[in-house]
Scaffold this active site. Structure first.
Site, PDB file in Angstrom:
ATOM      1  N   ARG B 307     -69.548  -1.302 -10.340  1.00 36.62           N
ATOM      2  CA  ARG B 307     -68.526  -0.725  -9.466  1.00 36.62           C
ATOM      3  C   ARG B 307     -68.210  -1.677  -8.304  1.00 36.62           C
ATOM      4  O   ARG B 307     -67.079  -1.726  -7.822  1.00 36.62           O
ATOM      5  CB  ARG B 307     -68.942   0.660  -8.960  1.00 36.62           C
ATOM      6  CG  ARG B 307     -67.844   1.376  -8.179  1.00 36.62           C
ATOM      7  CD  ARG B 307     -68.122   2.861  -7.979  1.00 36.62           C
ATOM      8  NE  ARG B 307     -67.726   3.673  -9.119  1.00 36.62           N
ATOM      9  CZ  ARG B 307     -66.515   4.223  -9.283  1.00 36.62           C
ATOM     10  NH1 ARG B 307     -65.566   4.046  -8.382  1.00 36.62           N
ATOM     11  NH2 ARG B 307     -66.244   4.934 -10.352  1.00 36.62           N
ATOM     12  N   GLU B 708     -66.272  10.365  -2.428  1.00 36.78           N
ATOM     13  CA  GLU B 708     -66.696   9.040  -1.985  1.00 36.78           C
ATOM     14  C   GLU B 708     -65.662   8.251  -1.180  1.00 36.78           C
ATOM     15  O   GLU B 708     -66.026   7.566  -0.227  1.00 36.78           O
ATOM     16  CB  GLU B 708     -67.105   8.196  -3.209  1.00 36.78           C
ATOM     17  CG  GLU B 708     -68.340   8.706  -3.902  1.00 36.78           C
ATOM     18  CD  GLU B 708     -68.500   8.093  -5.281  1.00 36.78           C
ATOM     19  OE1 GLU B 708     -69.401   7.271  -5.442  1.00 36.78           O
ATOM     20  OE2 GLU B 708     -67.694   8.439  -6.185  1.00 36.78           O
TER      21      GLU B 708
END
Lengths: 462, 772
Positions: B307, B708
């Site tokens: 990520r 997030e």
């Protein structure tokens, strides 16, 4: 020695028998199924375990929020404790105004810290005047919300209504401090009510653990799993809690809480007013004591630099003698003091004549409710543009809090000019060799010694 | 409370909301566990002597490896975490567990267990791991264009390196699991876990029983933030093992110190970069080498690094880009998922790069940032089209206007001129965050909705509630789809016997996945009820409307319950499952190409700070945020996620510092030594707006994930601090270590005061070196 005591929990009498005196109030409550009160940090930093106790007040009594993780259970003997389960009427629609406001303002996410916020807000709800939300909640941590909705919930609280059962309660007196002689599980807990009893116990049990507010001692108990065979609690000795205003000094009883010190001396001793809110949250100030902070002798205790800079004396007593010594002779080494095994710290005597200019500086990662990397108390007395007396005291730069005597002496007779600053900085530079730790590097601490002096100069003699 | 507010708020404020440990203490038969922890970072365990401990009052067992009937190692991806290590790999690692009637008894006994060690050399930093060639993974890379050639051709080049710090989750509720046997011999696992299915599977493996013998329930968590995505499993396994060995219920509850010293944190990253750009600050080539500290075991580190690779671009179009990364193996706790999952670390790096480019050229950073934004039609370095790329430009312009950026900039410059000892800083930074699990298979969810004859409804889904308000959002979806009143619906605790094989509630995907699965189940039920209602009302199916528990059509109305009862009499099933698998996403890791994300979440933040030149102490004065949540399912919850995520990100970047000693022992191991933001850190001005006209066609009811992305809005605070530090100097780039605690900021000020241009020149000499 008794094997039982009572206290009042959410308005009902509770008998405690056979519970080890090393048990915290938090552990006791949870074991009884009152699980709204949560453990999170177990060192008085997060407030998830906050409960309210009823304490004396000029107009009857008042609620004080305290960290139940830092209260040894026998300390509540004879007292009155309220938890999150007890503040509302019982039915869901009977939420207490602080509970309703928190819910309506979306002041909870995971909910785990919420009971602690409720209890800080609950205690503050009945105070007049009320504290600002940010000051009131400095000892409660939330990891989810970012605090904005909680502050708004606090700001939106109405005044208590006439029918509020808690208002009625506070019109009556608080339970008086009672003597406790309690033992269970092989451990003993003494709580005398007179200084004579306390000194006699001290003489008889010189190895017993002295307990003042518990905000340091019980942290160690929780974090290191330490157990105390015998505790002498000093909180019920009225003479040790008094704060007296004498002709040329303030005499603060060793177990006067920080809350009381701030209330009584905040507008008389400017450095204390600066220091106390930075030093500890309301949850800690309601329990922690001035004498405890000096006796535990932490090198990073914030009170010591202030009191050193103010040329404070401390008074100690044994069953047979009393003596007074300057605070600068009190700290002998890392967490070691001049207190003898048969002595108690009785009073802290702060001279009334305040400096012409003074500042307390605290360097830490977080502004409130953090432990100092470096703290500095700078006090200067001037006459006709010349310094007549100067005291610089620091925490966090040596094994004990220290008065930088040479630096202070170097300033006498001079004005606060750039050359004087350079000389004082040179004096502190050579006087200390700070260390590295989790909070800061040695180099940063060394730099702060000089930098905080420069900050003082810039503020006082720009 | 407000309709969109938190479903459980009234239980939170009364203390009635129960967490796992609250359940456990209600059962007096429960045994309490306490770990025996390693006192070395790396050592062979040569002997464990529990004789004294076992003779202590209340002590019932000392769990060691020989008690394990099944798998002796666990781990979410690679089974490389021994339950009872014969070689300890970090300071504080549990070696054995004591079970006793009371927790204090277990704790006292654990201190009396004697463990003999043969000490081995330890690797305690990323740099040491690189030097020792100590890695958990092979390198991953994504390459676009020809970065080496483009670097060579660029008119301007810079190189540098940055260490990005870790972060303790500091969920207020520590890890906890309580396991008891049910009446038919099954194991009931109550776990504070984000991933009940994996917790169930772990327990089954360790006990060597089929998964059907284990039910895992996650009632609610007192915060998780990724820290309970994989790392709840160990504690559930120990509790289950204890229950298996003793036949009594067992609770494993970590206190704060145990939690901090045993569990992993957000990964620290070390980055080296080289960037080529033109005289206008346009990025032409970027080469980044990332090395993360995985700790002693793999955990989720490879996906987290992945990520990071996906987010090295943030919102910026870089035609030639190479990002490579590798996970270092150290003798530290195994680092794990935390809100943002590698994305934040990469975005801190690229924001550092862009700011340096701007200050090197003497251009305003906000101008250079905007100049490099993706434009419609652009593709990312991994080849995914940047859908809605115009949104970031729209957000930027709106936020600059609503935050009054230009006039505040001027006011701050004037203030700074008048204040030699304190400076203010202002910055605006953007966020683009990809939504979906980058492991494509995880993008699936299930639901089970039960309607009873009185019209009341139970909703089960695979997502867990950790404070993010998932159950409230799913409730709103069920209410809207079925047409019932909120009080007719009960959200059930998340259990693996209701919905099997679920994914972790993670990657911000909880409502996208589970919400859509519930919507589909409710839609199917509604489809069955409509013809029944139409017949009762004497109208056509499509004339029936159901809202708030009332069924209307043909000018008449009926209670929902009457329609349900009629459907029952007609033998129509009143329960349905729902299943959703995110369509259209794929990624080829070998090629570094694909469409790993369903969509992107966008946002930007303006932060204003003040810095004390004497100490480096700083204060956040104001924050303005404009964030894209699509069509919000619950605005109050989304605002809470934005504000809370922002403050958590700010804590990571400005006051939270994970510190290990030279022996590998964690020194920031409690609330007194690890400082997360308190109420005093909440900015006095905190303006949060959600982007209008932002319907997301790819998610349930046009909404967007929000868990997030807001965390990375806090990078604005770091860049504002840099701006303030710059004002102490004479211009040029500013090196600022991460996290920017007062000490860090103080040294940065000293550096710009001494030699404003030197920091840039020194960094220019550095060239990226490989993590190998």
């Amino acid at each position: 020695m008794s094997a039982a005591f009572e206290f009042t929990l959410n308005g009902r009498p509770i008998a405690v028998a056979g519970v080890d005196p090393n048990t915290t109030l938090l552990a006791f409550l949870r074991a009884r199924g009152l699980t709204g009160t949560k453990e999170s940090c177990a060192e008085g930093e997060c407030g998830a375990c906050a409960v309210a106790v009823v304490v004396a007040h000029a107009r009857g009594s008042r609620f004080q929020a305290v960290n139940s993780c830092l209260v040894l259970l026998p300390e509540v003997a004879g007292g009155e404790v309220w938890t999150v389960e007890g503040v509302c009427g019982g039915a869901p629609e009977d939420l207490h105004p602080v509970q309703r406001s928190l819910a309506e303002h979306n002041g909870s996410q995971c909910g785990y810290c919420t009971p602690g916020f409720v209890m800080s807000l609950f205690a503050g709800y009945y105070d007049t005047p009320r504290s600002e939300p940010r000051a009131l909640l400095a000892g409660n941590l939330c990891r989810c919300t970012g605090y904005r909705p909680i502050c708004e919930a606090a700001a939106a609280l109405p005044a208590p209504t006439a029918g509020d059962v808690h208002v009625a309660r506070l019109q009556r007196a608080a339970p008086g401090p009672t003597a406790v002689e309690y033992g269970a599980g092989g451990a003993h807990f003494h709580r005398p009510t007179t200084l004579e009893q306390a000194l006699a116990l001290r003489a008889r049990h010189p190895d017993a653990t002295l307990l003042a507010g518990g905000t340091d001692l019980v942290v160690e108990h929780n974090q290191e799993g330490r157990r105390h065979e015998r505790v002498i609690a000093l909180s019920a000795v009225a003479a040790l809690r008094a704060i007296e205003d004498r002709a040329d000094e303030f005499v603060v009883g060793a177990t006067a809480t920080w809350h009381d010190v701030l209330q009584r001396l905040g507008d008389r001793v400017p450095m204390l007013a600066q220091m106390v809110p930075l030093f500890a949250s309301p949850l800690i100030r309601n329990r922690g004591t001035l004498g405890g902070n000096l006796t535990t002798a932490s090198p990073v205790g914030d009170a010591a630099p202030v009191l050193l800079a103010l040329d404070t004396n401390v008074e100690v007593a044994s069953a047979t003698a009393r003596r007074t010594l300057p605070l600068r002779e009190w700290f002998l080494g890392y967490r070691r003091t001049a207190l003898q095994p048969d002595e108690l710290l009785v009073a802290i005597r702060i001279p009334k004549v305040q400096p012409t200019a003074s500042r307390f500086y605290k360097v830490s990662k977080r502004e409130l409710d953090d432990i100092s990397s470096v703290s500095a108390a700078v006090a200067v007395w001037q006459h006709g543009g010349r310094v007549t007396q100067a005291r610089f005291a620091f925490g966090g730069v040596a094994a004990t809090p220290v008065l930088a005597s040479a630096a202070g002496a170097a300033l006498v007779g001079r004005s606060l000019d750039a050359a004087a600053l350079r000389d004082c900085q040179a004096a502190v530079r050579s006087a200390f060799t700070p260390i590295d730790d989790v909070r800061a590097s040695a180099a940063y601490r060394a730099a702060m010694l000089e930098s905080l002096l420069a900050k003082f100069w810039s503020e006082v003699a720009p | 409370m407000s309709a969109s507010g938190h479903e459980r708020a009234s239980r939170h404020v009364t203390g009635d909301a129960l967490y796992v440990h609250d359940l456990a203490v209600r059962d007096p038969a429960t045994l309490h566990a306490w770990p025996v922890q390693s006192v070395h970072a790396h050592a062979r365990v040569t002997a464990i002597d529990g004789g004294d401990a076992l003779r202590m009052p209340g002590v019932r067992a000392l769990l060691t490896a020989r008690d394990v009937p099944g798998a002796k190692t666990i781990g979410p991806v690679r089974h490389d975490e021994p339950l009872f290590p014969d070689e300890v790999c970090y300071h504080g690692q549990p070696v054995a567990w004591v079970l006793a009637d009371g927790e204090s008894q277990a704790r006292a006994a654990a201190a009396r267990v004697r463990v003999a060690y043969e000490v081995l050399p330890a690797v305690l930093s990323i740099q040491a791991a690189i030097a020792a060639d100590s890695f958990l993974t092979e390198p991953q890379a994504i390459v676009a264009g020809d970065p080496d050639a483009a670097l060579g051709a660029a008119s301007h080049r810079l190189a540098g390196e940055l260490h990005v710090g870790g972060q303790e989750h500091f969920y207020l509720e520590m890890q906890c699991a309580w396991v008891h046997r049910d009446a038919t011999g099954g194991f009931v696992v109550h776990s504070s876990t984000q991933h009940p299915a994996e917790t169930q599977a772990t327990v089954a493996h360790v006990l060597d029983v089929p998964a059907h013998r284990v039910v895992c329930e996650s009632l609610r968590m007192g915060g998780a933030f990724g820290g309970k995505e994989s790392q709840a499993n160990l504690f559930a396994a120990i509790a289950a093992l204890g229950c298996h060995v003793t036949g009594r219920p067992v609770v494993v509850r970590l206190d704060r110190r145990r939690d901090m010293t045993i569990t992993g944190k957000r990964h620290p990253f070390f980055a080296r970069y080289e960037v080529g750009f033109d005289g206008d600050g346009r990025l032409q080539a970027l080469v980044v080498e990332l090395c993360s500290d995985g700790g002693y075991s793999l955990d989720l580190s490879n996906a987290i690094l992945g990520r990071a690779l996906f987010h090295i671009d943030n919102c910026y179009r870089v035609p030639h880009l190479r990002v490579r990364g590798r996970v270092a193996r150290t003798h530290l706790p195994s680092n794990t998922a935390m809100r943002g999952f590698g994305g934040p670390q990469a975005m801190v790096v690229v924001e550092e790069v862009v700011d340096r480019v701007a200050r090197t050229l003497g251009l305003p950073p906000e101008v250079v940032r905007q100049r490099n934004f993706y434009r419609p039609g652009d593709r990312t370095h991994y080849g995914q089209q940047v859908r809605d790329a115009e949104r970031i430009d729209r957000i930027w312009r709106e936020l600059l206007a609503t935050s009054d950026y230009a006039s505040r900039r001027a006011a701050i410059d004037a203030w700074n001129t008048a204040h030699p000892h304190a400076k203010r800083g202002l910055a605006i930074t953007p966020v683009k965050f990809g939504i979906s699990f980058t492991t494509t298979a995880l993008n699936q969810a299930g639901a089970l909705v039960l309607v009873y004859r009185d019209g009341s409804v139970q909703v089960n889904h695979g997502g867990t509630e950790m404070g993010q308000g998932l159950h409230s959002k799913v409730l709103a979806i069920a209410v809207r789809t079925l047409g019932v009143a909120p009080q007719q619906v009960r959200m059930m605790p998340t259990r693996t016997d209701k919905v099997p094989n679920t994914s972790a509630t993670a990657a911000s995907s909880g409502s996208d996945l589970n919400g859509e699965a519930v919507r589909r189940a409710c839609d199917e039920l509604r489809g069955r009820l409509l013809p029944v209602a139409a017949a009762m009302l004497g109208c056509a199916d499509d004339e029936v409307g159901i809202t708030d528990g009332v069924v209307r059509g043909g000018g008449r109305e009926l209670p929902f319950a009457e329609v349900v009862e009629r459907a029952y009499q007609q033998r129509s099933p009143l329960f349905a499952t729902g299943y959703y698998a995110t369509p259209g996403i794929h990624f080829d890791a070998a090629a570094g190409r694909g469409e790993p994300f369903r969509y992107f979440a966008w946002g930007a933040a303006v932060a204003e700070v003040e810095v004390d030149g004497f100490t480096g102490a700083h204060r956040l004065r104001a924050v303005d945020i404009l964030h894209d949540v699509g069509d919000s399912l619950a605005p109050a919850i989304d605002r809470g996620q934005i504000e809370g995520g922002f403050l958590q990100g700010m804590g990571w970047l400005t006051c939270e510092q994970v510190v290990f000693g030279a022996d590998g022992a964690l020194r920031s191991r409690g609330a007194s030594t690890y400082k997360l933001p308190g109420v005093g850190e909440c900015p006095p001005r905190f303006v949060v707006n959600m982007l209008s006209r932002a319907t997301e066609p790819g998610a349930v009811f046009g909404s967007k994930a929000v868990g997030e992305p807001p965390l990375m809005l806090a990078i604005a605070v770091r860049e504002a601090l840099r701006d303030a530090v710059a004002a102490f100097g004479g211009g040029g780039p500013v090196a600022l270590a991460c996290p920017s605690v007062p000490e860090t900021v103080f040294w940065a000020i000293q550096a710009v005061r001494r030699a404003p241009a030197a920091t840039a020149a020194a960094a220019d000499d550095q060239r990226p070196r490989s993590c190998r």
